[in-house]
Design a protein around this motif. Structure first.
Motif, PDB file in Angstrom:
ATOM      1  N   THR A 116       0.824  -1.213   0.000  1.00 12.64           N
ATOM      2  CA  THR A 116       0.000   0.000   0.000  1.00 12.64           C
ATOM      3  C   THR A 116       0.856   1.261   0.000  1.00 12.64           C
ATOM      4  O   THR A 116       2.070   1.218   0.209  1.00 12.64           O
ATOM      5  CB  THR A 116      -0.910   0.029   1.249  1.00 12.64           C
ATOM      6  N   MET A 117       0.200   2.410  -0.199  1.00 14.93           N
ATOM      7  CA  MET A 117       0.882   3.702  -0.127  1.00 14.93           C
ATOM      8  C   MET A 117       1.396   3.950   1.285  1.00 14.93           C
ATOM      9  O   MET A 117       2.456   4.573   1.469  1.00 14.93           O
ATOM     10  CB  MET A 117      -0.076   4.827  -0.529  1.00 14.93           C
ATOM     11  N   ALA A 118       0.663   3.444   2.288  1.00 13.82           N
ATOM     12  CA  ALA A 118       1.116   3.593   3.673  1.00 13.82           C
ATOM     13  C   ALA A 118       2.424   2.843   3.892  1.00 13.82           C
ATOM     14  O   ALA A 118       3.312   3.319   4.631  1.00 13.82           O
ATOM     15  CB  ALA A 118       0.047   3.086   4.642  1.00 13.82           C
ATOM     16  N   ASP A 119       2.563   1.661   3.290  1.00 13.05           N
ATOM     17  CA  ASP A 119       3.817   0.903   3.400  1.00 13.05           C
ATOM     18  C   ASP A 119       4.975   1.709   2.815  1.00 13.05           C
ATOM     19  O   ASP A 119       6.062   1.769   3.399  1.00 13.05           O
ATOM     20  CB  ASP A 119       3.694  -0.431   2.650  1.00 13.05           C
ATOM     21  N   ILE A 120       4.722   2.325   1.668  1.00 12.25           N
ATOM     22  CA  ILE A 120       5.782   3.114   1.007  1.00 12.25           C
ATOM     23  C   ILE A 120       6.164   4.311   1.882  1.00 12.25           C
ATOM     24  O   ILE A 120       7.352   4.602   2.066  1.00 12.25           O
ATOM     25  CB  ILE A 120       5.304   3.578  -0.377  1.00 12.25           C
ATOM     26  N   GLY A 121       5.156   5.005   2.436  1.00 12.68           N
ATOM     27  CA  GLY A 121       5.433   6.145   3.306  1.00 12.68           C
ATOM     28  C   GLY A 121       6.218   5.746   4.539  1.00 12.68           C
ATOM     29  O   GLY A 121       7.119   6.472   4.985  1.00 12.68           O
ATOM     30  N   THR A 122       5.879   4.575   5.121  1.00 15.50           N
ATOM     31  CA  THR A 122       6.609   4.075   6.291  1.00 15.50           C
ATOM     32  C   THR A 122       8.068   3.805   5.941  1.00 15.50           C
ATOM     33  O   THR A 122       8.985   4.140   6.707  1.00 15.50           O
ATOM     34  CB  THR A 122       5.944   2.784   6.807  1.00 15.50           C
ATOM     35  N   TYR A 123       8.298   3.200   4.773  1.00 19.75           N
ATOM     36  CA  TYR A 123       9.660   2.902   4.316  1.00 19.75           C
ATOM     37  C   TYR A 123      10.456   4.200   4.123  1.00 19.75           C
ATOM     38  O   TYR A 123      11.617   4.303   4.546  1.00 19.75           O
ATOM     39  CB  TYR A 123       9.571   2.118   3.008  1.00 19.75           C
ATOM     40  N   LEU A 124       9.819   5.207   3.539  1.00 23.63           N
ATOM     41  CA  LEU A 124      10.494   6.499   3.333  1.00 23.63           C
ATOM     42  C   LEU A 124      10.849   7.144   4.673  1.00 23.63           C
ATOM     43  O   LEU A 124      11.923   7.738   4.819  1.00 23.63           O
ATOM     44  CB  LEU A 124       9.595   7.437   2.526  1.00 23.63           C
ATOM     45  N   HIS A 125       9.952   6.994   5.659  1.00 26.84           N
ATOM     46  CA  HIS A 125      10.223   7.562   6.983  1.00 26.84           C
ATOM     47  C   HIS A 125      11.398   6.858   7.648  1.00 26.84           C
ATOM     48  O   HIS A 125      12.234   7.491   8.304  1.00 26.84           O
ATOM     49  CB  HIS A 125       8.971   7.457   7.865  1.00 26.84           C
ATOM     50  N   LEU A 126      11.486   5.548   7.494  1.00 28.15           N
ATOM     51  CA  LEU A 126      12.615   4.793   8.052  1.00 28.15           C
ATOM     52  C   LEU A 126      13.932   5.222   7.395  1.00 28.15           C
ATOM     53  O   LEU A 126      14.972   5.312   8.063  1.00 28.15           O
ATOM     54  CB  LEU A 126      12.393   3.294   7.869  1.00 28.15           C
ATOM     55  N   ILE A 127      13.876   5.481   6.083  1.00 24.84           N
ATOM     56  CA  ILE A 127      15.082   5.954   5.382  1.00 24.84           C
ATOM     57  C   ILE A 127      15.499   7.311   5.937  1.00 24.84           C
ATOM     58  O   ILE A 127      16.688   7.571   6.172  1.00 24.84           O
ATOM     59  CB  ILE A 127      14.831   6.049   3.861  1.00 24.84           C
ATOM     60  N   LYS A 128      14.514   8.182   6.186  1.00 20.17           N
ATOM     61  CA  LYS A 128      14.792   9.507   6.738  1.00 20.17           C
ATOM     62  C   LYS A 128      15.477   9.399   8.104  1.00 20.17           C
ATOM     63  O   LYS A 128      16.418  10.154   8.407  1.00 20.17           O
ATOM     64  CB  LYS A 128      13.475  10.289   6.865  1.00 20.17           C
TER      65      LYS A 128
END
Length: 636
Positions: A511-523
């Motif tokens: 989902t888009m939420a999964d992608i957003g979570t992954y981006l936050h972890l990268i940050k």
């Protein structure tokens, strides 16, 4: 021919030659007094300056440009080649300017008003319009002449700081040009030599253009000229309304172009470069917009990084070659410029001016442009680098403002590429203004190395190829598909840890939420992964959604695609567009984030190496000091 192009005719220019010759030989102007005597002191070129204020007084002055130029070298009564060139180009500038004024008169109906005024005096509104158009025509002539001088006179010297614009008289085009010649004579009369003479003429034209641009709103009827695109092919002179002060003279592009099949490896970079070349050719000169900008996926800026010798230079040559060939087919102008270390000046502000001119030249909306900054780590400095020169800091500021500043407008007629062997040395904010990251790592596989050796070795041999399908690994669709597939998972160790952590906690991306979570972890793992990074990733995803190979047939003839209207181009492109998938999203996130972690690792490794080197030096120094103390030499 260029869209909206008007070509100046030599016959229209030649008829103004007598008037131009008289202006550069001798003319009389009425101007405000500068407190200088009209007669030079005996044996010198200096003039007496009165101590009595004459502000506001006007007096006539005889202007003899040819004699003033000849006086630069007091010991030679003949004009030097440079002096003669300036005199000739000034006369040519006047003839061209008068021809442009005639064109303006035809555009605005001024020529018809002139004929009516000759038979009977105009009155009322017509008389007022006639007077306004005459003054506007004078302004256009002065602007054209100054633009011609700027483009035709080249100078490598530093500009003087004592330039002032002419004391304008816009009653008629001849009056406007007369005051320009008078201002030019004042600018060159103090030149000590030919080199300074060139710098002063160039600086005078710059100052004059800037002064004229500040006066533009005072004249009525200039709207017709705003969108005029003029060219004089014999001189390489171009004028594009009043949008910006014109740059240097247009020069033919001299470069060794490379074909895509001459580049081994670098599959994604090569593929996106080929796409970028076709995207640029979708630009519409009438609308001054590119469908790819509106639909998404246009690449305005990118950075290519890799070790020395991996193919960054030949990638530049390939892009420039493809775009140049397309422009030749379409009849469009092509602007290529590279900004390098030779344009960094020791004079304050000059480096920034050079960089701004580079940007302005490539952004020219009447041509297709490609600008490169090779070895950008040497040209633009980190703002925190105390050892960087002021010129490098100026370049960094100009590039940041131009690539993603408040006034940046992307029209889709040009693209800028930054290339570096050490991108970790580029300022973080500037690097993040690169919309795409191209890893230029050269040949990688066994097949790549066989292919590149065979390609470079040539055919002057009879050595058997062996068991190998030559260039099969370089088939672009096959190679790119495999290269993108590699980015389904991260390549860098730091990002791989973040990816594995996500997979352990959340499982597959759905989902888009999964992608957003992954981006936050990268940050959290890489603080420089900011909102601008997310924008760059989404732009790359849109580019993948526009991952359409525009058919080669569209570019074989201009009428097939390039000369179609904006709406027709948009419709043709839209038919080929596909939605993006979550696989594409993950590949682009990993591709971009990998580059940030790669830059961080390189920077950290360089710092570690520096610390190790200093510690080794310290240990060596301690050992030598101990030996000197034992020998009694330490206190000696």
């Amino acid at each position: 021919m260029d869209i909206g192009l008007t070509t100046l005719n030599e016959d229209d220019i030649a008829k103004h030659l007598p008037s131009a010759q008289s202006l550069v030989t001798q003319c009389v102007v009425l101007e405000a007094s500068k407190g200088k005597s009209n007669t030079a002191l005996a044996g010198t070129r200096r003039r007496f300056v009165s101590t009595v204020s004459t502000a506001g007084a006007r007096s006539s002055r005889k202007v003899e440009l040819g004699k003033t130029l000849a006086a630069v070298n007091n010991d030679d009564r003949m004009l030097s080649p440079i002096q003669h060139g300036i005199l000739y180009k000034t006369r040519r500038a006047i003839t061209v300017a008068l021809a442009v004024a005639d064109l303006f008169a035809r555009q605005t109906g001024l020529d018809a008003l002139k004929q009516r005024n000759a038979s009977s005096t105009l009155e009322g509104d017509k008389a007022e319009r006639f007077r306004g158009l005459i003054e506007a025509s004078s302004y256009v002539a002065a602007f054209s002449a100054a633009a011609y001088l700027k483009q035709m006179v080249e100078s490598g010297g530093e500009p003087p700081t004592d330039m002032s614009p002419p004391d304008w008289n816009f009653d008629t085009p001849l009056d406007g040009l007369k005051t320009l010649v008078a201002g030019l004579e004042s600018a060159v009369e103090d030149a000590p030599d030919d080199a300074s003479l060139l710098a002063r003429v160039r600086s005078f034209s710059d100052e004059t253009l800037q002064d004229l641009l500040t006066r533009k709103n005072r004249f009525a009827g200039l709207g017709e000229f705003e969108n005029t695109h003029l060219r004089l092919d014999s001189d390489g002179f171009e004028l594009n309304g009043f949008d910006v002060a014109p740059g240097g003279k247009t020069k033919p592009l001299v470069m060794t172009f490379k074909k895509p099949n001459e580049i081994i490896g670098n599959h994604i970079a090569k593929y996106q470069a080929m796409k970028l070349a076709k995207m640029l050719m979708a630009y519409d000169f009438d609308r001054q917009m590119n469908p790819f900008v509106e639909m998404g996926g246009f690449l305005f800026t990118f950075i290519g990084d890799g070790a020395p010798g991996t193919g960054k230079t030949i990638l530049i040559q390939m892009i420039a070659g493809i775009v140049y060939d397309y422009c030749q087919v379409a009849g469009y102008g092509f602007t290529y410029e590279n900004f390098g270390v030779d344009q960094i000046s020791s004079y304050q502000g000059k480096s920034g001016q050079n960089c701004k001119q580079f940007i302005t030249n490539v952004l020219n909306t009447r041509t297709i442009g490609f600008g490169t900054v090779d070895d950008i780590d040497q040209v633009a400095a980190k703002r925190s680098d105390d050892r960087a020169s002021a010129g490098q800091q100026e370049v960094t500021a100009v590039l940041m403002e131009s690539f993603a500043g408040a006034s940046t407008v992307v029209r889709g007629n040009c693209s800028f590429g930054m290339f570096s062997n050490y991108p970790e040395n580029v300022d973080d904010a500037l690097r993040q203004r690169a919309g795409a990251r191209w890893l230029v790592d050269g040949p990688q596989t066994r097949d790549d190395y066989i292919d590149i050796f065979v390609l470079l070795a040539g055919k002057n041999h009879k050595i058997d190829l062996g068991k190998h399908k030559l260039f099969d690994a370089q088939i672009i669709e096959k190679a790119v598909s495999a290269a993108y597939e590699d980015y389904s998972k991260p390549q860098e160790d730091g990002l791989e840890e973040v990816y594995d952590y996500f997979m352990d906690k959340h499982g597959k991306f759905k989902t888009m939420a999964d992608i957003g979570t992954y981006l936050h972890l990268i940050k959290k793992a890489e603080p420089r992964f900011t909102g601008r990074a997310i924008k760059n990733i989404t732009d790359a995803i849109k580019m993948r959604a526009m991952d359409i190979d525009l058919p080669d047939e569209w570019f074989e003839k201009p009428e097939n695609f390039m000369h179609k209207s904006y709406d027709e181009k948009s419709a043709m492109i839209a038919e080929l567009r596909n939605p993006f998938t979550i696989e594409m999203v993950m590949q682009e996130i990993n591709r971009y984030a990998d580059s940030e972690f790669r830059y961080t690792d390189k920077s950290d490794n360089a710092a570690v190496e520096d610390i190790i080197r200093r510690e080794r030096q310290r240990e060596k120094a301690v050992k030598i000091i101990g030996e000197m103390k034992a020998d009694g030499r330490w206190g000696a």
